[in-house]
Write a protein that holds these residues in place. Sequence first.
Motif, PDB file in Angstrom:
ATOM      1  N   PHE A 112      15.892   2.680  28.246  1.00  0.00           N
ATOM      2  CA  PHE A 112      14.757   3.482  27.909  1.00  0.00           C
ATOM      3  C   PHE A 112      14.082   4.317  29.088  1.00  0.00           C
ATOM      4  O   PHE A 112      14.210   3.901  30.101  1.00  0.00           O
ATOM      5  N   ILE A 113      13.568   5.234  28.509  1.00  0.00           N
ATOM      6  CA  ILE A 113      12.757   6.032  29.411  1.00  0.00           C
ATOM      7  C   ILE A 113      11.631   7.023  28.270  1.00  0.00           C
ATOM      8  O   ILE A 113      12.032   7.023  27.319  1.00  0.00           O
ATOM      9  N   ALA A 114      10.343   7.188  29.356  1.00  0.00           N
ATOM     10  CA  ALA A 114       9.451   7.905  28.427  1.00  0.00           C
ATOM     11  C   ALA A 114       9.773   9.439  28.296  1.00  0.00           C
ATOM     12  O   ALA A 114      10.575  10.075  29.086  1.00  0.00           O
ATOM     13  N   THR A 115       9.226  10.007  27.080  1.00  0.00           N
ATOM     14  CA  THR A 115       9.675  11.393  26.845  1.00  0.00           C
ATOM     15  C   THR A 115       8.413  12.373  26.493  1.00  0.00           C
ATOM     16  O   THR A 115       8.665  13.384  26.379  1.00  0.00           O
ATOM     17  N   SER A 116       7.376  11.699  26.391  1.00  0.00           N
ATOM     18  CA  SER A 116       6.097  12.432  26.098  1.00  0.00           C
ATOM     19  C   SER A 116       5.660  13.061  27.286  1.00  0.00           C
ATOM     20  O   SER A 116       5.951  12.726  28.534  1.00  0.00           O
ATOM     21  N   ALA A 152      13.552   6.430  23.502  1.00  0.00           N
ATOM     22  CA  ALA A 152      12.595   7.217  24.054  1.00  0.00           C
ATOM     23  C   ALA A 152      11.006   6.577  23.821  1.00  0.00           C
ATOM     24  O   ALA A 152      10.230   6.903  22.930  1.00  0.00           O
ATOM     25  N   GLU A 153      10.656   6.340  25.083  1.00  0.00           N
ATOM     26  CA  GLU A 153       9.375   5.629  25.144  1.00  0.00           C
ATOM     27  C   GLU A 153       8.316   6.646  24.503  1.00  0.00           C
ATOM     28  O   GLU A 153       8.305   7.890  25.243  1.00  0.00           O
ATOM     29  N   ASP A 154       7.284   6.375  23.895  1.00  0.00           N
ATOM     30  CA  ASP A 154       6.038   7.268  23.296  1.00  0.00           C
ATOM     31  C   ASP A 154       6.640   8.288  22.557  1.00  0.00           C
ATOM     32  O   ASP A 154       6.293   9.530  22.632  1.00  0.00           O
ATOM     33  N   ALA A 155       7.982   7.975  21.807  1.00  0.00           N
ATOM     34  CA  ALA A 155       8.535   9.158  21.064  1.00  0.00           C
ATOM     35  C   ALA A 155       7.521  10.001  19.917  1.00  0.00           C
ATOM     36  O   ALA A 155       7.498  10.810  20.211  1.00  0.00           O
ATOM     37  N   SER A 156       6.369   9.029  19.471  1.00  0.00           N
ATOM     38  CA  SER A 156       5.621   9.672  18.494  1.00  0.00           C
ATOM     39  C   SER A 156       4.792  10.718  19.066  1.00  0.00           C
ATOM     40  O   SER A 156       4.250  11.430  18.436  1.00  0.00           O
ATOM     41  N   GLN A 198       9.443  17.047  19.249  1.00  0.00           N
ATOM     42  CA  GLN A 198      10.311  16.966  18.420  1.00  0.00           C
ATOM     43  C   GLN A 198      11.590  17.643  18.997  1.00  0.00           C
ATOM     44  O   GLN A 198      12.655  17.040  18.652  1.00  0.00           O
ATOM     45  N   ASN A 199      11.175  18.957  19.166  1.00  0.00           N
ATOM     46  CA  ASN A 199      12.661  19.664  19.667  1.00  0.00           C
ATOM     47  C   ASN A 199      13.022  19.008  20.976  1.00  0.00           C
ATOM     48  O   ASN A 199      14.269  19.018  21.086  1.00  0.00           O
ATOM     49  N   TYR A 200      12.257  18.532  21.896  1.00  0.00           N
ATOM     50  CA  TYR A 200      12.689  18.027  22.796  1.00  0.00           C
ATOM     51  C   TYR A 200      13.488  16.703  22.945  1.00  0.00           C
ATOM     52  O   TYR A 200      14.690  16.241  23.247  1.00  0.00           O
ATOM     53  N   LEU A 201      12.757  16.021  21.649  1.00  0.00           N
ATOM     54  CA  LEU A 201      13.665  14.699  21.354  1.00  0.00           C
ATOM     55  C   LEU A 201      15.151  15.118  20.970  1.00  0.00           C
ATOM     56  O   LEU A 201      16.104  14.065  21.087  1.00  0.00           O
ATOM     57  N   CYS A 202      14.907  15.776  19.992  1.00  0.00           N
ATOM     58  CA  CYS A 202      16.402  16.318  19.433  1.00  0.00           C
ATOM     59  C   CYS A 202      17.460  16.556  20.477  1.00  0.00           C
ATOM     60  O   CYS A 202      18.528  16.295  20.303  1.00  0.00           O
ATOM     61  N   ARG A 203      17.069  17.146  21.554  1.00  0.00           N
ATOM     62  CA  ARG A 203      17.813  17.757  22.618  1.00  0.00           C
ATOM     63  C   ARG A 203      18.397  16.443  23.409  1.00  0.00           C
ATOM     64  O   ARG A 203      19.660  15.990  23.710  1.00  0.00           O
ATOM     65  N   ILE A 236      14.037  14.572  13.034  1.00  0.00           N
ATOM     66  CA  ILE A 236      14.785  14.541  14.027  1.00  0.00           C
ATOM     67  C   ILE A 236      16.486  14.012  13.578  1.00  0.00           C
ATOM     68  O   ILE A 236      17.234  14.576  14.227  1.00  0.00           O
ATOM     69  N   ILE A 237      16.160  13.487  12.535  1.00  0.00           N
ATOM     70  CA  ILE A 237      17.800  13.114  11.802  1.00  0.00           C
ATOM     71  C   ILE A 237      18.369  14.585  11.530  1.00  0.00           C
ATOM     72  O   ILE A 237      19.657  14.578  11.830  1.00  0.00           O
ATOM     73  N   GLU A 238      17.533  15.351  10.882  1.00  0.00           N
ATOM     74  CA  GLU A 238      18.175  16.544  10.417  1.00  0.00           C
ATOM     75  C   GLU A 238      18.525  17.579  11.347  1.00  0.00           C
ATOM     76  O   GLU A 238      19.471  18.430  11.442  1.00  0.00           O
ATOM     77  N   ASN A 239      18.024  17.230  12.761  1.00  0.00           N
ATOM     78  CA  ASN A 239      18.121  18.447  13.727  1.00  0.00           C
ATOM     79  C   ASN A 239      18.778  17.893  15.025  1.00  0.00           C
ATOM     80  O   ASN A 239      18.731  18.630  16.006  1.00  0.00           O
ATOM     81  N   THR A 240      19.251  16.717  14.931  1.00  0.00           N
ATOM     82  CA  THR A 240      20.101  15.979  16.092  1.00  0.00           C
ATOM     83  C   THR A 240      21.493  16.033  15.795  1.00  0.00           C
ATOM     84  O   THR A 240      21.854  15.461  14.826  1.00  0.00           O
ATOM     85  N   PRO A 241      22.236  16.925  16.703  1.00  0.00           N
ATOM     86  CA  PRO A 241      23.746  16.642  16.558  1.00  0.00           C
ATOM     87  C   PRO A 241      24.170  15.340  16.777  1.00  0.00           C
ATOM     88  O   PRO A 241      23.690  14.596  17.575  1.00  0.00           O
ATOM     89  N   GLY A 242      25.175  14.662  15.916  1.00  0.00           N
ATOM     90  CA  GLY A 242      25.757  13.506  15.943  1.00  0.00           C
ATOM     91  C   GLY A 242      24.970  12.283  15.452  1.00  0.00           C
ATOM     92  O   GLY A 242      25.547  11.238  15.256  1.00  0.00           O
ATOM     93  N   MET A 243      23.697  12.731  14.653  1.00  0.00           N
ATOM     94  CA  MET A 243      22.971  11.527  14.154  1.00  0.00           C
ATOM     95  C   MET A 243      23.593  10.842  13.247  1.00  0.00           C
ATOM     96  O   MET A 243      23.218   9.697  12.942  1.00  0.00           O
TER      97      MET A 243
END
Length: 505
Positions: A99-103, A140-144, A148-153, A187-194
């Motif tokens: 894991f790594i934080a993403t916020s 992705a720690e602190d995902a919420s 959201q677009n960064y998370l998709c990437r 995220i499900i709809e906008n992330t390739p490979g989900m």
Amino acid sequence: MNNQVYIFDTTLRDGEQSPGVSLNLNEKLQIARQLARLGVDIIEAGFPITSPGDFAAVQAVAKEVRGVTVAGLARANFKDIDRAWEALKDAEQARIHTFIATSDIHLKYKLRKDREQVIEAAVAAVKHAKKYTSDVEFSAEDASRSDQNYLCRIFGEVIKAGATVINIPDTVGYTTPEEYAKFIRYIIENTPGMDKITVSVHCHDDLGLAVANSLAAVGAGARQVEGAINGIGERAGNAALEEVIMGLHTRKDHYGLITGINTQEIYRTSRLVSSLTGMPVQPNKSVVGKNAFAHESGIHQDGVLKERTTYEIMNPEQVGIIANNLVLGKHSGRHAFKDRLAELGYSLNEEELNLAFSRFKVLADKKKEIADQDLQAIVEDEIKHIPDTYVLEYLHISTGTSVVPTATLGLRCGEELKEEAACGDGPVDAIYKTVDKITGLSCVLVNYALNAITGGKDALGDVTVKLRCGENEKIYTGRGISTDILEASAKAYVNAVNKLIYDMK
Ligand code: KIV
Ligand code: ZN
């Protein structure tokens, strides 16, 4: 879409991060064995890099527990991942959870990295973990609270690197069910490979929404739920797995989903976790609380007697609470005792059975009717999984309103009987000072809790203590059971001290 929800249990990792909880290796193994009986899909057994104790526990669970995936946590760096693999390598199925934080808030103040650097670290970590095992989870720690677009990437990149599970935690328990469901769906709809991986959620309970958020995420397409038994965990805890499971099970009509859980093991698992962590379950707790199936109002009682489903949406047997409560007494023999224990799910070896049976006989002399809860308490108290360096041999107390409370104790240590006396502010304090004199150890009592196992004047007293000991101020939990609450208090303290001594060895 897959209609199975995978249950990822983190009682031994996030759960053990509960303030005041510290489990030794044997206790972790006992819990892991019970989780396997419960049928969880993944056991997160610890965070191997954090301490030799955590490493040893993950290694022991990985070596012994079968029929379940064993996961070890690692930050997104090679050292953590190498250590996690070292601990996990003997597992039947091993998962590295990195894991790594993403916020932005975590990136700026905690990691001091920019978004590109975090993607780089995450991809490198997943690729490295992938060299060891095909099963790699990325969180992705602190995902919420992340963009959201960064998370998709970042998720798209780690999926390309080989991640097989993508976890989207609500680390600080901030989100709400509607918001989280929308977020997960986006995220499900906008992330390739989900579509090729499993989407996981991990919710904390700071606003009391962890279970609701987890179920909302499942409705939005998540197929792995992470949580802990009894909802224990960091701060306000994790999603209570028994609630998530029974929510899915009871409202199958709504969710249309299944789990691989044997729900009849829920209650036993909850009791074991509560007893070993020393964290009581509140009476009104959903699914496993003492009152969860109790009907107090006359109208409700009348309704249930006429037709159970008027006021009960689940029945106690489904979660393993045994309805038959008054079972044994003074005249019950060893055979009946053994059979009843088997019905309660305990299989004891000859030596354990002898110990438990003699304890039962002593209790039956004092208590006319022995309930299932008494039997469970006897077994849990008698079957210790660490050697008892000290055993309480006798106890004498002098106390009252106008005398200084004084305790005289005999503790057996191998062949030797060690005796001492001490005064205290009250009888329990006097007992604990005497034990300290005998053992030469000095611990701080940080918590003392007394409960009655059943109702009635002859009920067994159940004492749990938490001691803070040693240079590293580790917490040791001890439990003692007796119809005499001072004896139960002494036993609980000696039990915690025995755990400390075992740890020191
Ligand atoms: O709460 C959290 O974000 C975690 C991660 C390590 C999954 O526990
Ligand atoms: Zn967490």
